[in-house]
Design a protein around this motif. Structure first.
Motif, mmCIF file in Angstrom:
data_model
loop_
_atom_site.group_PDB
_atom_site.id
_atom_site.type_symbol
_atom_site.label_atom_id
_atom_site.label_comp_id
_atom_site.label_asym_id
_atom_site.label_seq_id
_atom_site.Cartn_x
_atom_site.Cartn_y
_atom_site.Cartn_z
ATOM 1 N N ALA A 103 108.633 -73.657 53.761
ATOM 2 C CA ALA A 103 109.813 -72.787 53.878
ATOM 3 C C ALA A 103 109.675 -71.558 52.995
ATOM 4 C CB ALA A 103 111.079 -73.565 53.546
ATOM 5 N N GLY A 141 107.362 -69.380 57.064
ATOM 6 C CA GLY A 141 107.926 -70.556 57.713
ATOM 7 C C GLY A 141 109.385 -70.358 58.099
ATOM 8 N N GLU A 201 109.675 -78.839 54.009
ATOM 9 C CA GLU A 201 109.290 -78.131 52.776
ATOM 10 C C GLU A 201 109.089 -79.160 51.665
ATOM 11 O OE1 GLU A 201 108.489 -75.087 51.386
ATOM 12 O OE2 GLU A 201 108.439 -76.264 49.539
ATOM 13 N N LYS A 202 107.962 -79.040 50.963
ATOM 14 C CA LYS A 202 107.660 -80.090 49.974
ATOM 15 C C LYS A 202 108.524 -79.994 48.728
ATOM 16 C CE LYS A 202 103.463 -78.237 47.748
ATOM 17 N NZ LYS A 202 104.046 -77.503 46.634
ATOM 18 N N SER A 261 107.263 -71.476 46.126
ATOM 19 C CA SER A 261 106.785 -70.472 47.079
ATOM 20 C C SER A 261 106.345 -69.196 46.366
ATOM 21 C CB SER A 261 107.912 -70.122 48.076
ATOM 22 O OG SER A 261 108.917 -69.363 47.426
ATOM 23 N N ALA A 262 105.418 -68.480 46.988
ATOM 24 C CA ALA A 262 105.094 -67.124 46.537
ATOM 25 C C ALA A 262 106.253 -66.190 46.864
ATOM 26 C CB ALA A 262 103.826 -66.631 47.223
ATOM 27 N N SER A 263 106.973 -66.544 47.923
ATOM 28 C CA SER A 263 107.979 -65.627 48.462
ATOM 29 C C SER A 263 109.078 -65.302 47.453
ATOM 30 C CB SER A 263 108.589 -66.235 49.728
ATOM 31 O OG SER A 263 107.575 -66.474 50.683
ATOM 32 N N GLY A 269 108.990 -58.463 45.966
ATOM 33 C CA GLY A 269 109.868 -57.301 45.872
ATOM 34 C C GLY A 269 110.723 -57.162 47.127
ATOM 35 N N ALA A 308 109.911 -82.932 51.274
ATOM 36 C CA ALA A 308 109.099 -83.700 52.229
ATOM 37 C C ALA A 308 107.748 -83.013 52.386
ATOM 38 C CB ALA A 308 109.815 -83.769 53.577
ATOM 39 N N TRP A 354 104.418 -82.516 54.028
ATOM 40 C CA TRP A 354 103.760 -82.815 55.318
ATOM 41 C C TRP A 354 102.313 -83.195 55.046
ATOM 42 C CZ3 TRP A 354 99.644 -80.178 57.613
ATOM 43 C CH2 TRP A 354 99.405 -80.475 58.951
ATOM 44 N N ARG A 381 101.847 -73.137 55.088
ATOM 45 C CA ARG A 381 101.809 -73.685 53.729
ATOM 46 C C ARG A 381 101.342 -72.683 52.693
ATOM 47 N NH1 ARG A 381 97.831 -78.196 53.816
ATOM 48 N NH2 ARG A 381 97.107 -77.193 55.731
ATOM 49 N N GLU A 417 102.501 -60.160 39.364
ATOM 50 C CA GLU A 417 103.477 -60.460 38.303
ATOM 51 C C GLU A 417 104.633 -59.466 38.400
ATOM 52 O OE1 GLU A 417 100.437 -61.440 34.724
ATOM 53 O OE2 GLU A 417 100.021 -59.758 36.046
ATOM 54 N N ARG A 474 99.657 -64.225 46.148
ATOM 55 C CA ARG A 474 99.771 -63.769 47.532
ATOM 56 C C ARG A 474 98.605 -64.345 48.344
ATOM 57 N NH1 ARG A 474 99.832 -59.198 44.105
ATOM 58 N NH2 ARG A 474 101.775 -58.016 44.027
ATOM 59 N N PRO A 475 98.902 -65.152 49.375
ATOM 60 C CA PRO A 475 97.805 -65.664 50.209
ATOM 61 C C PRO A 475 97.216 -64.510 51.029
ATOM 62 C CG PRO A 475 99.874 -66.881 50.559
ATOM 63 C CD PRO A 475 100.218 -65.630 49.827
HETATM 64 C C1 LIG Z 1 105.053 -59.981 43.016
HETATM 65 C C2 LIG Z 1 105.032 -59.941 44.516
HETATM 66 C C3 LIG Z 1 105.679 -58.909 45.192
HETATM 67 C C4 LIG Z 1 105.675 -58.870 46.591
HETATM 68 N N1 LIG Z 1 106.374 -57.882 47.232
HETATM 69 C C5 LIG Z 1 106.419 -57.854 48.594
HETATM 70 C C6 LIG Z 1 107.172 -56.860 49.269
HETATM 71 O O1 LIG Z 1 107.807 -56.015 48.647
HETATM 72 N N2 LIG Z 1 107.183 -56.865 50.640
HETATM 73 C C7 LIG Z 1 106.499 -57.801 51.368
HETATM 74 O O2 LIG Z 1 106.542 -57.742 52.602
HETATM 75 N N3 LIG Z 1 105.772 -58.773 50.746
HETATM 76 C C8 LIG Z 1 105.710 -58.810 49.382
HETATM 77 N N4 LIG Z 1 104.976 -59.767 48.727
HETATM 78 C C9 LIG Z 1 104.141 -60.664 49.522
HETATM 79 C C10 LIG Z 1 104.882 -61.893 50.006
HETATM 80 O O3 LIG Z 1 105.679 -62.414 48.980
HETATM 81 C C11 LIG Z 1 103.862 -62.945 50.483
HETATM 82 O O4 LIG Z 1 103.048 -62.402 51.488
HETATM 83 C C12 LIG Z 1 104.614 -64.148 51.038
HETATM 84 O O5 LIG Z 1 105.470 -64.675 50.047
HETATM 85 C C13 LIG Z 1 103.720 -65.257 51.552
HETATM 86 O O6 LIG Z 1 104.602 -66.185 52.141
HETATM 87 P P1 LIG Z 1 104.161 -67.577 52.729
HETATM 88 O O7 LIG Z 1 105.345 -68.095 53.480
HETATM 89 O O8 LIG Z 1 102.855 -67.454 53.433
HETATM 90 O O9 LIG Z 1 103.847 -68.509 51.444
HETATM 91 P P2 LIG Z 1 104.835 -69.174 50.386
HETATM 92 O O10 LIG Z 1 105.993 -68.303 50.094
HETATM 93 O O11 LIG Z 1 104.009 -69.607 49.233
HETATM 94 O O12 LIG Z 1 105.404 -70.450 51.140
HETATM 95 C C14 LIG Z 1 104.618 -71.603 51.386
HETATM 96 C C15 LIG Z 1 105.549 -72.808 51.305
HETATM 97 O O13 LIG Z 1 104.852 -73.947 51.797
HETATM 98 C C16 LIG Z 1 105.256 -75.048 51.024
HETATM 99 N N5 LIG Z 1 104.251 -76.119 51.183
HETATM 100 C C17 LIG Z 1 102.959 -76.128 50.741
HETATM 101 N N6 LIG Z 1 102.358 -77.288 51.096
HETATM 102 C C18 LIG Z 1 103.267 -78.019 51.786
HETATM 103 C C19 LIG Z 1 103.247 -79.310 52.427
HETATM 104 N N7 LIG Z 1 102.147 -80.100 52.449
HETATM 105 N N8 LIG Z 1 104.371 -79.744 53.064
HETATM 106 C C20 LIG Z 1 105.495 -78.969 53.070
HETATM 107 N N9 LIG Z 1 105.582 -77.746 52.476
HETATM 108 C C21 LIG Z 1 104.473 -77.282 51.852
HETATM 109 C C22 LIG Z 1 105.339 -74.475 49.615
HETATM 110 O O14 LIG Z 1 106.114 -75.307 48.759
HETATM 111 C C23 LIG Z 1 105.978 -73.133 49.868
HETATM 112 O O15 LIG Z 1 107.391 -73.196 49.787
HETATM 113 C C24 LIG Z 1 104.972 -59.861 47.336
HETATM 114 C C25 LIG Z 1 104.341 -60.907 46.655
HETATM 115 C C26 LIG Z 1 104.372 -60.964 45.257
HETATM 116 C C27 LIG Z 1 103.705 -62.117 44.565
#
Ligand SMILES: Cc1cc2nc3c(=O)[nH]c(=O)nc-3n(C[C@H](O)[C@H](O)[C@H](O)COP(=O)(O)OP(=O)(O)OC[C@H]3O[C@@H](n4cnc5c(N)ncnc54)[C@H](O)[C@@H]3O)c2cc1C
Length: 351
Positions: free
Chosen positions: A21, A25, A43-44, A52-54, A58, A173, A175, A188, A205, A286-287
Protein backbone atom coordinates in the motif's frame (compact mmCIF):
# COMPACT_ATOMS: atom_id res chain seq x y z
CA UNK A 1 -14.44 19.70 -7.50
CA UNK A 2 -13.06 16.28 -8.38
CA UNK A 3 -14.89 14.21 -10.92
CA UNK A 4 -14.82 10.46 -11.43
CA UNK A 5 -11.91 9.28 -13.60
CA UNK A 6 -12.67 7.98 -17.05
CA UNK A 7 -12.92 4.28 -16.28
CA UNK A 8 -14.97 1.72 -18.09
CA UNK A 9 -16.69 -0.82 -15.84
CA UNK A 10 -15.52 -4.29 -16.76
CA UNK A 11 -17.99 -6.99 -17.71
CA UNK A 12 -15.38 -9.63 -16.69
CA UNK A 13 -14.42 -8.92 -13.08
CA UNK A 14 -11.23 -10.58 -11.89
CA UNK A 15 -10.08 -11.50 -8.37
CA UNK A 16 -7.03 -9.28 -7.92
CA UNK A 17 -4.57 -9.09 -5.03
CA UNK A 18 -2.58 -5.86 -4.93
CA UNK A 19 0.50 -6.29 -2.73
CA UNK A 20 1.85 -3.18 -0.98
CA UNK A 21 0.00 0.00 0.00
CA UNK A 22 2.60 2.51 -1.13
CA UNK A 23 1.61 5.07 -3.73
CA UNK A 24 1.81 2.53 -6.59
CA UNK A 25 -0.32 -0.09 -4.81
CA UNK A 26 -2.89 2.47 -3.66
CA UNK A 27 -3.45 3.73 -7.19
CA UNK A 28 -3.63 0.17 -8.56
CA UNK A 29 -6.21 -0.83 -5.93
CA UNK A 30 -8.32 2.28 -6.46
CA UNK A 31 -8.30 2.14 -10.26
CA UNK A 32 -8.96 -1.59 -10.50
CA UNK A 33 -11.74 -1.48 -7.86
CA UNK A 34 -13.40 1.41 -9.71
CA UNK A 35 -13.19 -0.61 -12.90
CA UNK A 36 -15.28 -3.30 -11.20
CA UNK A 37 -12.66 -5.92 -10.28
CA UNK A 38 -12.76 -7.68 -6.89
CA UNK A 39 -9.68 -6.17 -5.26
CA UNK A 40 -7.84 -7.16 -2.09
CA UNK A 41 -5.05 -4.77 -1.03
CA UNK A 42 -2.50 -6.47 1.22
CA UNK A 43 0.03 -4.43 3.23
CA UNK A 44 2.57 -5.94 5.59
CA UNK A 45 2.77 -3.03 8.01
CA UNK A 46 -0.01 -2.71 10.57
CA UNK A 47 0.34 1.04 10.58
CA UNK A 48 -0.33 1.95 6.96
CA UNK A 49 2.59 3.66 5.15
CA UNK A 50 5.00 3.08 8.09
CA UNK A 51 7.31 0.92 5.95
CA UNK A 52 6.80 2.73 2.66
CA UNK A 53 9.10 5.01 0.68
CA UNK A 54 5.98 6.94 -0.24
CA UNK A 55 5.53 8.58 3.14
CA UNK A 56 8.79 10.50 2.69
CA UNK A 57 7.88 11.94 -0.71
CA UNK A 58 7.60 15.61 -1.56
CA UNK A 59 4.53 14.57 -3.58
CA UNK A 60 5.05 17.22 -6.22
CA UNK A 61 3.37 16.53 -9.55
CA UNK A 62 5.95 18.31 -11.68
CA UNK A 63 6.28 16.83 -15.18
CA UNK A 64 8.05 19.92 -16.51
CA UNK A 65 10.62 20.26 -13.73
CA UNK A 66 11.21 16.51 -13.59
CA UNK A 67 11.85 16.29 -17.34
CA UNK A 68 15.27 17.66 -16.34
CA UNK A 69 16.45 14.12 -15.58
CA UNK A 70 14.12 12.03 -17.78
CA UNK A 71 12.45 13.70 -20.81
CA UNK A 72 9.94 10.82 -21.10
CA UNK A 73 8.43 11.94 -17.80
CA UNK A 74 6.92 15.06 -19.34
CA UNK A 75 4.09 13.50 -21.41
CA UNK A 76 3.48 10.63 -19.03
CA UNK A 77 3.39 13.10 -16.13
CA UNK A 78 0.84 15.34 -17.85
CA UNK A 79 -1.45 12.30 -17.98
CA UNK A 80 -0.66 11.62 -14.31
CA UNK A 81 -1.72 15.15 -13.40
CA UNK A 82 -5.01 14.73 -15.25
CA UNK A 83 -5.77 11.50 -13.41
CA UNK A 84 -4.90 13.01 -9.99
CA UNK A 85 -7.13 16.01 -10.69
CA UNK A 86 -10.05 13.70 -11.41
CA UNK A 87 -9.65 11.90 -8.07
CA UNK A 88 -8.13 14.13 -5.39
CA UNK A 89 -10.04 17.26 -4.40
CA UNK A 90 -7.29 18.60 -2.13
CA UNK A 91 -4.64 18.76 -4.83
CA UNK A 92 -3.07 22.23 -4.84
CA UNK A 93 -2.89 23.47 -8.42
CA UNK A 94 -0.53 26.42 -7.94
CA UNK A 95 2.37 25.49 -10.24
CA UNK A 96 6.09 25.32 -9.37
CA UNK A 97 8.65 28.11 -9.12
CA UNK A 98 12.35 27.53 -9.88
CA UNK A 99 14.95 30.05 -8.67
CA UNK A 100 18.75 30.26 -8.38
CA UNK A 101 21.24 32.61 -6.80
CA UNK A 102 22.50 35.19 -9.34
CA UNK A 103 25.98 33.55 -9.31
CA UNK A 104 24.39 30.27 -10.48
CA UNK A 105 23.29 31.60 -13.87
CA UNK A 106 24.95 28.65 -15.61
CA UNK A 107 22.78 26.31 -13.56
CA UNK A 108 19.55 28.13 -14.42
CA UNK A 109 20.55 28.19 -18.12
CA UNK A 110 21.21 24.42 -18.05
CA UNK A 111 17.88 23.74 -16.31
CA UNK A 112 16.10 25.95 -18.85
CA UNK A 113 17.59 24.07 -21.81
CA UNK A 114 16.63 20.72 -20.29
CA UNK A 115 13.06 21.56 -19.26
CA UNK A 116 11.86 24.29 -21.66
CA UNK A 117 9.97 26.26 -18.96
CA UNK A 118 6.72 27.85 -20.16
CA UNK A 119 7.36 31.16 -18.34
CA UNK A 120 10.41 33.15 -17.28
CA UNK A 121 9.76 35.70 -14.51
CA UNK A 122 11.66 38.87 -13.59
CA UNK A 123 12.01 40.21 -10.04
CA UNK A 124 8.63 42.01 -10.13
CA UNK A 125 6.79 38.95 -11.39
CA UNK A 126 8.44 36.79 -8.71
CA UNK A 127 7.31 39.28 -6.04
CA UNK A 128 3.76 39.26 -7.42
CA UNK A 129 3.60 35.47 -7.35
CA UNK A 130 5.40 34.84 -4.03
CA UNK A 131 5.46 38.12 -2.06
CA UNK A 132 7.76 36.68 0.62
CA UNK A 133 10.47 36.12 -2.02
CA UNK A 134 10.35 39.78 -3.13
CA UNK A 135 13.83 41.20 -3.72
CA UNK A 136 15.56 37.86 -3.27
CA UNK A 137 15.85 36.64 -6.89
CA UNK A 138 16.09 38.47 -10.21
CA UNK A 139 14.98 35.64 -12.45
CA UNK A 140 12.85 32.51 -12.09
CA UNK A 141 11.13 29.86 -14.14
CA UNK A 142 7.45 29.24 -13.56
CA UNK A 143 5.58 26.05 -14.45
CA UNK A 144 1.93 27.09 -13.89
CA UNK A 145 0.35 23.71 -14.67
CA UNK A 146 2.11 21.72 -11.95
CA UNK A 147 0.61 20.69 -8.61
CA UNK A 148 1.43 19.40 -5.15
CA UNK A 149 -0.21 17.94 -2.07
CA UNK A 150 0.40 17.26 1.63
CA UNK A 151 1.80 13.74 1.47
CA UNK A 152 0.22 12.05 4.56
CA UNK A 153 -3.21 13.47 3.73
CA UNK A 154 -3.04 12.23 0.15
CA UNK A 155 -1.98 8.70 1.16
CA UNK A 156 -4.79 8.49 3.75
CA UNK A 157 -7.29 9.77 1.18
CA UNK A 158 -6.30 7.13 -1.39
CA UNK A 159 -6.56 4.30 1.15
CA UNK A 160 -10.10 5.43 2.07
CA UNK A 161 -11.01 5.92 -1.58
CA UNK A 162 -9.86 2.38 -2.42
CA UNK A 163 -11.99 1.02 0.44
CA UNK A 164 -14.97 3.13 -0.58
CA UNK A 165 -14.64 1.83 -4.14
CA UNK A 166 -15.01 -1.74 -2.87
CA UNK A 167 -11.41 -2.87 -2.27
CA UNK A 168 -10.79 -4.99 0.82
CA UNK A 169 -7.78 -3.70 2.75
CA UNK A 170 -5.70 -6.09 4.92
CA UNK A 171 -3.07 -4.40 7.07
CA UNK A 172 -0.37 -6.33 8.94
CA UNK A 173 -0.57 -9.07 6.30
CA UNK A 174 2.69 -9.99 4.59
CA UNK A 175 2.01 -11.57 1.20
CA UNK A 176 4.15 -14.60 0.46
CA UNK A 177 3.17 -16.44 -2.72
CA UNK A 178 0.72 -16.22 -5.59
CA UNK A 179 -2.54 -18.12 -5.34
CA UNK A 180 -3.69 -19.95 -8.44
CA UNK A 181 -7.05 -18.19 -8.70
CA UNK A 182 -5.79 -14.64 -8.34
CA UNK A 183 -4.19 -12.01 -10.49
CA UNK A 184 -1.41 -10.51 -8.36
CA UNK A 185 -0.26 -6.92 -8.85
CA UNK A 186 3.05 -6.79 -6.99
CA UNK A 187 3.80 -3.26 -5.71
CA UNK A 188 6.23 -4.17 -2.94
CA UNK A 189 8.75 -1.46 -3.80
CA UNK A 190 12.30 -2.36 -2.69
CA UNK A 191 11.03 -5.63 -1.15
CA UNK A 192 10.62 -6.97 -4.71
CA UNK A 193 14.35 -6.56 -5.45
CA UNK A 194 14.86 -10.34 -5.09
CA UNK A 195 12.72 -10.80 -8.21
CA UNK A 196 13.81 -7.68 -10.07
CA UNK A 197 17.62 -7.86 -10.24
CA UNK A 198 17.92 -4.50 -12.03
CA UNK A 199 16.15 -2.67 -9.20
CA UNK A 200 18.35 -0.39 -7.09
CA UNK A 201 17.61 2.00 -4.24
CA UNK A 202 18.24 5.74 -4.36
CA UNK A 203 18.18 7.31 -0.92
CA UNK A 204 16.23 10.52 -0.36
CA UNK A 205 16.45 12.47 2.90
CA UNK A 206 14.06 15.23 3.88
CA UNK A 207 12.80 17.27 6.84
CA UNK A 208 9.42 18.68 7.77
CA UNK A 209 9.51 22.10 9.45
CA UNK A 210 6.92 24.60 10.65
CA UNK A 211 7.09 28.38 10.45
CA UNK A 212 4.53 31.16 10.37
CA UNK A 213 7.15 33.72 9.36
CA UNK A 214 7.04 32.92 5.68
CA UNK A 215 4.21 31.99 3.38
CA UNK A 216 4.82 30.15 0.11
CA UNK A 217 1.89 29.11 -2.04
CA UNK A 218 3.68 26.59 -4.23
CA UNK A 219 6.80 24.39 -4.29
CA UNK A 220 9.96 26.42 -4.78
CA UNK A 221 13.04 24.74 -6.21
CA UNK A 222 16.40 26.35 -5.60
CA UNK A 223 18.91 25.27 -8.24
CA UNK A 224 22.48 24.76 -7.10
CA UNK A 225 25.36 22.83 -8.67
CA UNK A 226 25.95 20.78 -5.50
CA UNK A 227 22.98 21.27 -3.16
CA UNK A 228 19.72 21.63 -5.11
CA UNK A 229 16.71 21.97 -2.84
CA UNK A 230 12.95 22.14 -2.90
CA UNK A 231 10.53 23.41 -0.32
CA UNK A 232 6.95 22.14 -0.57
CA UNK A 233 4.21 23.96 1.39
CA UNK A 234 2.01 21.62 3.42
CA UNK A 235 -1.09 22.41 5.42
CA UNK A 236 -0.77 23.94 8.92
CA UNK A 237 2.27 26.14 8.15
CA UNK A 238 4.43 23.08 7.50
CA UNK A 239 7.06 22.80 4.75
CA UNK A 240 8.76 19.69 3.43
CA UNK A 241 12.42 20.49 2.82
CA UNK A 242 14.11 18.02 0.48
CA UNK A 243 15.67 16.07 -0.84
CA UNK A 244 18.97 14.33 -1.27
CA UNK A 245 19.49 11.94 -4.21
CA UNK A 246 22.13 9.44 -3.08
CA UNK A 247 23.03 6.13 -4.73
CA UNK A 248 22.60 4.13 -1.53
CA UNK A 249 20.11 1.72 0.03
CA UNK A 250 21.03 2.76 3.57
CA UNK A 251 17.76 3.06 5.48
CA UNK A 252 19.33 4.88 8.43
CA UNK A 253 18.25 8.27 9.74
CA UNK A 254 19.18 11.50 7.95
CA UNK A 255 22.90 12.32 8.29
CA UNK A 256 24.21 15.50 9.91
CA UNK A 257 25.81 16.49 6.59
CA UNK A 258 22.51 16.17 4.69
CA UNK A 259 20.55 17.99 7.40
CA UNK A 260 23.12 20.81 7.40
CA UNK A 261 23.05 21.10 3.61
CA UNK A 262 19.26 20.99 3.30
CA UNK A 263 18.61 23.41 6.16
CA UNK A 264 21.47 25.71 5.10
CA UNK A 265 20.04 25.90 1.60
CA UNK A 266 16.53 26.51 2.96
CA UNK A 267 17.98 29.36 5.03
CA UNK A 268 19.58 30.74 1.85
CA UNK A 269 16.18 30.59 0.13
CA UNK A 270 14.71 32.65 2.96
CA UNK A 271 16.21 33.42 6.41
CA UNK A 272 12.81 32.84 8.05
CA UNK A 273 13.53 29.12 7.74
CA UNK A 274 16.25 29.70 10.36
CA UNK A 275 13.52 30.16 12.99
CA UNK A 276 11.36 27.24 11.86
CA UNK A 277 10.65 24.31 14.19
CA UNK A 278 11.95 20.95 12.95
CA UNK A 279 8.97 18.60 13.25
CA UNK A 280 10.27 15.48 11.57
CA UNK A 281 13.23 14.07 9.68
CA UNK A 282 13.45 10.93 7.59
CA UNK A 283 14.97 9.06 4.69
CA UNK A 284 13.23 6.92 2.08
CA UNK A 285 14.67 4.60 -0.53
CA UNK A 286 13.36 5.26 -4.04
CA UNK A 287 12.99 1.98 -5.99
CA UNK A 288 14.67 2.65 -9.36
CA UNK A 289 15.53 0.86 -12.60
CA UNK A 290 18.66 1.76 -14.63
CA UNK A 291 16.74 4.22 -16.88
CA UNK A 292 14.98 5.77 -13.84
CA UNK A 293 11.60 5.04 -15.41
CA UNK A 294 8.98 2.75 -13.85
CA UNK A 295 7.38 -0.17 -15.57
CA UNK A 296 4.75 -2.84 -15.10
CA UNK A 297 6.23 -6.22 -15.97
CA UNK A 298 3.77 -8.88 -17.11
CA UNK A 299 4.65 -12.39 -15.93
CA UNK A 300 3.04 -15.85 -15.69
CA UNK A 301 0.73 -15.40 -18.66
CA UNK A 302 -0.58 -12.14 -17.23
CA UNK A 303 -1.46 -13.51 -13.80
CA UNK A 304 1.36 -11.65 -12.12
CA UNK A 305 2.28 -8.02 -12.80
CA UNK A 306 5.20 -6.36 -11.04
CA UNK A 307 4.79 -2.59 -10.88
CA UNK A 308 7.95 -0.92 -9.69
CA UNK A 309 10.89 1.43 -10.32
CA UNK A 310 9.11 4.73 -9.77
CA UNK A 311 12.35 6.52 -8.72
CA UNK A 312 11.50 10.24 -8.17
CA UNK A 313 8.16 9.91 -9.95
CA UNK A 314 6.00 7.58 -7.87
CA UNK A 315 3.29 10.14 -7.14
CA UNK A 316 3.39 11.59 -10.63
CA UNK A 317 3.23 8.29 -12.50
CA UNK A 318 1.28 5.95 -10.15
CA UNK A 319 -2.06 6.74 -11.84
CA UNK A 320 -0.53 6.24 -15.28
CA UNK A 321 0.82 2.83 -14.27
CA UNK A 322 -2.63 1.93 -12.87
CA UNK A 323 -4.30 2.97 -16.11
CA UNK A 324 -1.77 0.90 -18.08
CA UNK A 325 -2.45 -2.22 -15.97
CA UNK A 326 -6.25 -1.74 -16.13
CA UNK A 327 -6.02 -1.44 -19.93
CA UNK A 328 -3.93 -4.58 -20.17
CA UNK A 329 -6.34 -6.58 -18.01
CA UNK A 330 -9.34 -5.31 -20.02
CA UNK A 331 -8.14 -6.04 -23.53
CA UNK A 332 -4.34 -6.36 -23.57
CA UNK A 333 -4.12 -2.70 -24.55
CA UNK A 334 -0.49 -1.77 -25.22
CA UNK A 335 1.19 0.94 -23.16
CA UNK A 336 4.74 2.25 -23.15
CA UNK A 337 5.11 1.42 -19.43
CA UNK A 338 4.18 -2.27 -19.90
CA UNK A 339 6.99 -4.77 -20.44
CA UNK A 340 6.73 -8.50 -21.00
CA UNK A 341 9.07 -10.97 -19.40
CA UNK A 342 7.73 -13.72 -21.66
CA UNK A 343 5.40 -14.13 -24.58
CA UNK A 344 1.83 -13.71 -23.30
CA UNK A 345 -0.75 -15.65 -25.25
CA UNK A 346 -3.92 -14.60 -23.43
CA UNK A 347 -5.01 -12.12 -20.81
CA UNK A 348 -6.00 -13.69 -17.47
CA UNK A 349 -9.31 -15.50 -17.51
CA UNK A 350 -12.21 -14.19 -15.42
CA UNK A 351 -13.11 -16.50 -12.52
C1 LIG B 1 12.55 12.13 -0.20
C2 LIG B 1 11.70 11.69 -1.36
C3 LIG B 1 11.00 12.64 -2.09
C4 LIG B 1 10.19 12.25 -3.16
N1 LIG B 1 9.45 13.20 -3.83
C5 LIG B 1 8.63 12.82 -4.85
C6 LIG B 1 7.83 13.79 -5.52
O1 LIG B 1 7.86 14.97 -5.19
N2 LIG B 1 7.02 13.37 -6.54
C7 LIG B 1 6.96 12.06 -6.93
O2 LIG B 1 6.22 11.75 -7.87
N3 LIG B 1 7.71 11.11 -6.30
C8 LIG B 1 8.55 11.47 -5.28
N4 LIG B 1 9.32 10.54 -4.64
C9 LIG B 1 9.35 9.17 -5.16
C10 LIG B 1 8.24 8.30 -4.60
O3 LIG B 1 8.11 8.52 -3.22
C11 LIG B 1 8.57 6.82 -4.88
O4 LIG B 1 8.73 6.63 -6.26
C12 LIG B 1 7.42 5.96 -4.38
O5 LIG B 1 7.22 6.18 -3.00
C13 LIG B 1 7.61 4.47 -4.61
O6 LIG B 1 6.39 3.89 -4.22
P1 LIG B 1 6.13 2.34 -4.17
O7 LIG B 1 4.66 2.18 -3.96
O8 LIG B 1 6.78 1.66 -5.33
O9 LIG B 1 6.95 1.80 -2.88
P2 LIG B 1 6.66 1.98 -1.32
O10 LIG B 1 6.08 3.31 -1.02
O11 LIG B 1 7.90 1.61 -0.60
O12 LIG B 1 5.53 0.92 -1.01
C14 LIG B 1 5.78 -0.48 -0.98
C15 LIG B 1 4.86 -1.08 0.09
O13 LIG B 1 4.91 -2.49 -0.03
C16 LIG B 1 4.83 -3.02 1.27
N5 LIG B 1 5.32 -4.41 1.24
C17 LIG B 1 6.60 -4.84 1.01
N6 LIG B 1 6.64 -6.19 1.05
C18 LIG B 1 5.38 -6.63 1.29
C19 LIG B 1 4.78 -7.93 1.43
N7 LIG B 1 5.48 -9.08 1.32
N8 LIG B 1 3.43 -8.01 1.66
C20 LIG B 1 2.69 -6.87 1.76
N9 LIG B 1 3.21 -5.61 1.65
C21 LIG B 1 4.53 -5.51 1.40
C22 LIG B 1 5.69 -2.07 2.08
O14 LIG B 1 5.42 -2.18 3.48
C23 LIG B 1 5.30 -0.73 1.51
O15 LIG B 1 4.22 -0.15 2.22
C24 LIG B 1 10.12 10.88 -3.55
C25 LIG B 1 10.81 9.92 -2.79
C26 LIG B 1 11.59 10.32 -1.70
C27 LIG B 1 12.30 9.26 -0.90
Amino acid sequence: MATEPESTRTSHPLDITVVGAGILGLWQALTLARTGHRVRLVEKSTNPFADSASRFAGAMLAPGCESETAPEVRDLGIRGLTLWRAVYPRLVNAGSLVVAAPRDTAEIARFGRATRPPETLDADAIAALEPDLAGRFVRAYYFPDEAHMTTPDALAFLLDAARNSGATVELGAAWTSPSASNVVIDCRGMAAADELPALRGVRGERLVVRTREIHLARPVRLLHPRHPLYVVPWTDDRYLVGATVIESEDTGAITVRSALELLGTAYALHPAFGEAEILETGAGIRPSFPDNLPHAEIRDGGNRILVNGAYRHGFLLAPVLAEAVAGYLANQAPHELLVFSERVAHPPRPV
